[in-house]
Design an enzyme around this catalytic site. Structure first.
Site, PDB file in Angstrom:
ATOM      1  N   TYR A   8       0.802  -1.325   0.063  1.00 25.24           N
ATOM      2  CA  TYR A   8      -0.044   0.069  -0.059  1.00 25.24           C
ATOM      3  C   TYR A   8       0.891   1.206  -0.132  1.00 25.24           C
ATOM      4  O   TYR A   8       1.714   1.547   0.839  1.00 25.24           O
ATOM      5  CB  TYR A   8      -1.189   0.155   1.222  1.00 25.24           C
ATOM      6  CG  TYR A   8      -2.074   1.236   1.192  1.00 25.24           C
ATOM      7  CD1 TYR A   8      -3.208   1.019   0.452  1.00 25.24           C
ATOM      8  CD2 TYR A   8      -1.797   2.193   1.744  1.00 25.24           C
ATOM      9  CE1 TYR A   8      -4.238   2.017   0.171  1.00 25.24           C
ATOM     10  CE2 TYR A   8      -2.506   3.317   1.428  1.00 25.24           C
ATOM     11  CZ  TYR A   8      -3.720   3.204   0.817  1.00 25.24           C
ATOM     12  OH  TYR A   8      -4.712   4.388   0.696  1.00 25.24           O
ATOM     13  N   ASN A  19      -3.677   5.394   6.327  1.00 29.75           N
ATOM     14  CA  ASN A  19      -4.504   6.145   7.260  1.00 29.75           C
ATOM     15  C   ASN A  19      -5.255   5.146   8.161  1.00 29.75           C
ATOM     16  O   ASN A  19      -4.970   4.090   8.133  1.00 29.75           O
ATOM     17  CB  ASN A  19      -5.376   7.224   6.485  1.00 29.75           C
ATOM     18  CG  ASN A  19      -6.533   6.302   5.399  1.00 29.75           C
ATOM     19  OD1 ASN A  19      -6.590   5.246   5.766  1.00 29.75           O
ATOM     20  ND2 ASN A  19      -6.978   7.206   4.585  1.00 29.75           N
ATOM     21  N   THR A  79       2.728   9.026  13.059  1.00 29.37           N
ATOM     22  CA  THR A  79       4.154   9.118  13.001  1.00 29.37           C
ATOM     23  C   THR A  79       4.643   9.782  14.219  1.00 29.37           C
ATOM     24  O   THR A  79       4.058  10.789  14.565  1.00 29.37           O
ATOM     25  CB  THR A  79       4.732   9.477  11.698  1.00 29.37           C
ATOM     26  OG1 THR A  79       6.286   9.155  11.610  1.00 29.37           O
ATOM     27  CG2 THR A  79       4.605  11.070  11.538  1.00 29.37           C
ATOM     28  N   GLN A 128       8.842  16.055  11.142  1.00 26.22           N
ATOM     29  CA  GLN A 128       7.866  15.104  11.523  1.00 26.22           C
ATOM     30  C   GLN A 128       6.645  15.413  11.568  1.00 26.22           C
ATOM     31  O   GLN A 128       5.618  14.966  11.119  1.00 26.22           O
ATOM     32  CB  GLN A 128       8.564  14.353  13.113  1.00 26.22           C
ATOM     33  CG  GLN A 128       7.855  13.252  13.166  1.00 26.22           C
ATOM     34  CD  GLN A 128       8.732  12.070  12.286  1.00 26.22           C
ATOM     35  OE1 GLN A 128       9.819  12.086  11.908  1.00 26.22           O
ATOM     36  NE2 GLN A 128       7.910  10.784  12.188  1.00 26.22           N
ATOM     37  N   HIS A 157       3.722  15.758   8.504  1.00 23.76           N
ATOM     38  CA  HIS A 157       3.449  14.543   8.081  1.00 23.76           C
ATOM     39  C   HIS A 157       1.736  14.423   8.283  1.00 23.76           C
ATOM     40  O   HIS A 157       1.009  13.968   7.398  1.00 23.76           O
ATOM     41  CB  HIS A 157       3.658  13.265   8.774  1.00 23.76           C
ATOM     42  CG  HIS A 157       5.050  12.851   8.179  1.00 23.76           C
ATOM     43  ND1 HIS A 157       5.250  12.186   6.625  1.00 23.76           N
ATOM     44  CD2 HIS A 157       6.457  12.664   8.481  1.00 23.76           C
ATOM     45  CE1 HIS A 157       6.396  11.842   6.514  1.00 23.76           C
ATOM     46  NE2 HIS A 157       7.114  12.228   7.372  1.00 23.76           N
ATOM     47  N   GLU A 187       8.620   5.506  17.091  1.00 26.14           N
ATOM     48  CA  GLU A 187       8.941   5.074  15.798  1.00 26.14           C
ATOM     49  C   GLU A 187      10.545   5.582  15.385  1.00 26.14           C
ATOM     50  O   GLU A 187      11.377   4.651  14.860  1.00 26.14           O
ATOM     51  CB  GLU A 187       7.958   5.616  14.969  1.00 26.14           C
ATOM     52  CG  GLU A 187       8.074   5.201  13.278  1.00 26.14           C
ATOM     53  CD  GLU A 187       7.300   6.131  12.707  1.00 26.14           C
ATOM     54  OE1 GLU A 187       7.141   5.654  11.362  1.00 26.14           O
ATOM     55  OE2 GLU A 187       6.518   7.340  12.931  1.00 26.14           O
ATOM     56  N   HIS A 188      10.616   6.668  15.481  1.00 28.99           N
ATOM     57  CA  HIS A 188      12.088   7.145  15.413  1.00 28.99           C
ATOM     58  C   HIS A 188      12.718   7.801  16.665  1.00 28.99           C
ATOM     59  O   HIS A 188      12.071   8.471  17.373  1.00 28.99           O
ATOM     60  CB  HIS A 188      12.037   8.537  14.359  1.00 28.99           C
ATOM     61  CG  HIS A 188      11.411   7.915  13.169  1.00 28.99           C
ATOM     62  ND1 HIS A 188      10.170   8.498  12.830  1.00 28.99           N
ATOM     63  CD2 HIS A 188      11.584   7.293  11.986  1.00 28.99           C
ATOM     64  CE1 HIS A 188       9.631   8.035  11.737  1.00 28.99           C
ATOM     65  NE2 HIS A 188      10.507   7.263  11.261  1.00 28.99           N
ATOM     66  N   ASP A 232      14.372   8.328   6.188  1.00 31.49           N
ATOM     67  CA  ASP A 232      13.071   8.313   5.183  1.00 31.49           C
ATOM     68  C   ASP A 232      13.236   7.807   3.772  1.00 31.49           C
ATOM     69  O   ASP A 232      12.466   7.431   3.233  1.00 31.49           O
ATOM     70  CB  ASP A 232      12.309   9.712   5.287  1.00 31.49           C
ATOM     71  CG  ASP A 232      11.482   9.863   6.605  1.00 31.49           C
ATOM     72  OD1 ASP A 232      11.225   9.010   7.343  1.00 31.49           O
ATOM     73  OD2 ASP A 232      11.311  11.114   6.981  1.00 31.49           O
ATOM     74  N   GLU A 257       1.022 -36.495  29.424  1.00 35.00           N
ATOM     75  CA  GLU A 257      -0.115 -35.853  29.118  1.00 35.00           C
ATOM     76  C   GLU A 257      -1.562 -36.420  28.334  1.00 35.00           C
ATOM     77  O   GLU A 257      -2.362 -35.900  28.113  1.00 35.00           O
ATOM     78  CB  GLU A 257       0.519 -34.863  27.728  1.00 35.00           C
ATOM     79  CG  GLU A 257       1.515 -33.974  28.370  1.00 35.00           C
ATOM     80  CD  GLU A 257       2.076 -32.927  26.866  1.00 35.00           C
ATOM     81  OE1 GLU A 257       1.849 -33.202  25.812  1.00 35.00           O
ATOM     82  OE2 GLU A 257       2.562 -31.825  27.362  1.00 35.00           O
ATOM     83  N   HIS A 275      -0.061 -40.372  20.542  1.00 32.47           N
ATOM     84  CA  HIS A 275       1.466 -39.634  20.376  1.00 32.47           C
ATOM     85  C   HIS A 275       2.283 -40.695  20.859  1.00 32.47           C
ATOM     86  O   HIS A 275       3.510 -40.950  20.283  1.00 32.47           O
ATOM     87  CB  HIS A 275       1.454 -38.383  21.212  1.00 32.47           C
ATOM     88  CG  HIS A 275       0.844 -37.276  20.897  1.00 32.47           C
ATOM     89  ND1 HIS A 275      -0.621 -37.069  20.493  1.00 32.47           N
ATOM     90  CD2 HIS A 275       1.517 -35.987  20.403  1.00 32.47           C
ATOM     91  CE1 HIS A 275      -0.795 -35.747  19.975  1.00 32.47           C
ATOM     92  NE2 HIS A 275       0.229 -35.038  19.937  1.00 32.47           N
TER      93      HIS A 275
END
Length: 416
Positions: free
Chosen positions: A117, A201, A224, A246, A249, A314-315, A348, A402, A407
């Site tokens: 996207y 978005n 962001t 920043q 954005h 994030e940064h 970026d 078990e 098994h």
């Protein structure tokens, strides 16, 4: 300005997604699942106010976008691509040649198909193509599909040129939740994919959350964010634009500046106030600064690191006289930018690591996108008879404990 404790006491992040969108997303996804391309064209007209007779952009159009692009932009995109490609190749998990005695190991395979996207609302983002499709290409993904919102004048030339550089297989002009549904279910035109990546978005983020399980996703992205630790050696004029970069954005973009020096924070605040009225994209930047900007006074090194790790941004940017100690101490961030000449903005576009990074404190438990997110990892267990005989008794006994007797019998029958 807040001290560290005041900030931590009030610090909280709103839920990254608006729950009221859920029924809208559900209805959009169902409409696309049932009506396919017809629904996509309807939503293009309804949401993006663009009539699209053909959803797919032809290979000829993509190549023409690259061929006619101005040389400076072409060179910039190419350099970014080469750096991203080189970095991702250096970290790619590869299958190792193993000795015959190795009985348990891992092998890696590329995903077959991936959807990417690429946002297209408030700006054009060829960098997102580079920071995602290059990774898929390096991984060896067979079919790379890009979706991006339609524009009245067509998808931007720069985005299409980036698709050409990264050898994207198909590009479709469709955006929003409807594009995520199309990649998940498949339509008459858009192929179903194994995984969807890329920022978007709230509608895109919620659609990814809603459809996860039917398709793989990278993350649920929120607004962001950047957090900086600075001292009196930092270039405050540069810091102002690290913050503005920043903030431009999104009105919801979050910016945090942390320092042990209160005077540095006061000086920075003054410079931000002075520069703000003349900043580009003022409407967006000013709202972000007014509502989502924090100056935090830390009492010492440990205090600053604790605040940074709590934010888990994030940064993260460290611009101090001696940034080295922060590299080990700052643990929970999407990407860590060290020093005056490593601004977040360089990440970026051209540094090499992907700019698709965790937001909303998810860096506490997840990582930025990499080539390895486009690989499956299979464990291989190939035991010799001797090894089987050494461990079979323990295995069959645990199965007995078990009460999983089939098994147990699966092992006992091989021991007889």
């Amino acid at each position: 300005m807040l001290n560290a404790q005041q900030f931590l006491n009030q610090f909280s992040l709103e839920a990254p997604l608006d729950e009221s969108l859920y029924p809208i997303i559900r209805d959009i996804c169902q409409e696309v699942k049932v009506h396919g391309d017809k629904a996509l064209k309807m939503y293009n007209l309804t949401f993006d106010h663009t009539k699209t007779d053909h959803l797919e952009i032809s290979h000829e159009q993509i190549k023409a976008a690259f061929d006619t692009l101005d040389e400076k932009t072409k060179q910039a995109l190419q350099q970014s691509y080469e750096r991203i490609k080189a970095y991702q190749e250096s970290i790619k998990q590869t299958n190792q040649q193993l000795e015959k005695s190795v009985e348990c190991y891992e092998i890696y395979h590329p995903l077959e198909s991936v959807g990417i996207y690429v946002p297209g609302g408030k700006a054009s983002y060829p960098s997102t193509v580079l920071m995602t499709a290059t990774l898929a290409q390096v991984a060896g993904v067979e079919n790379i599909v890009v979706v991006t919102p339609p524009q009245p004048n067509g998808v931007s030339q720069e985005v299409l040129a980036a698709c050409y550089i990264t050898q994207v297989n198909q590009v479709f002009q469709v955006g929003g939740a409807q594009s995520i549904a199309a990649l998940t279910y498949g339509t008459e035109t858009i192929p179903k994919v194994d995984k969807i990546v890329g920022p978007g978005n709230q509608f895109v983020a919620y659609a990814k959350k809603y459809l996860f399980g039917q398709v793989g996703i990278d993350q649920i992205a929120g607004p962001t964010e950047i957090a900086l630790i600075i001292d009196d050696t930092a270039d405050l004029d540069a810091i102002v634009y690290d913050v503005f970069a920043q903030a431009e954005h999104d009105e919801l973009a979050r910016t945090y500046v942390i320092s042990e020096d209160a005077q540095v924070l006061k000086d920075l605040e003054s410079r931000i106030t002075k520069a703000l009225p003349n900043v580009d994209r003022y409407d967006i930047v000013s709202k972000s600064i007014a509502n989502q900007h924090y100056l935090i006074h830390a009492s010492n090194f440990d205090d600053a690191c604790h605040v940074m790790n709590t934010i888990a941004p994030e940064h993260a940017s460290i611009q101090t006289v001696n940034p080295q100690p922060y590299i080990e101490k700052v643990k929970y961030v999407g990407a860590l930018f060290i020093g005056h000449y490593s601004p977040e903005v360089i990440g970026d576009y051209v540094a090499g690591p992907s700019h698709v990074l965790p937001t909303n404190r998810t860096a506490r438990f997840t990582n930025g996108l990499s080539v390895n997110d486009f690989l499956t990892r299979n464990t291989v267990i190939h035991l010799s008879k001797d090894t089987f005989e050494q461990i079979a008794d323990s295995a069959q006994h645990i199965a007995h404990v078990e009460a999983l007797y089939n098994h147990q019998q699966s092992i006992l029958i091989r021991q007889s």
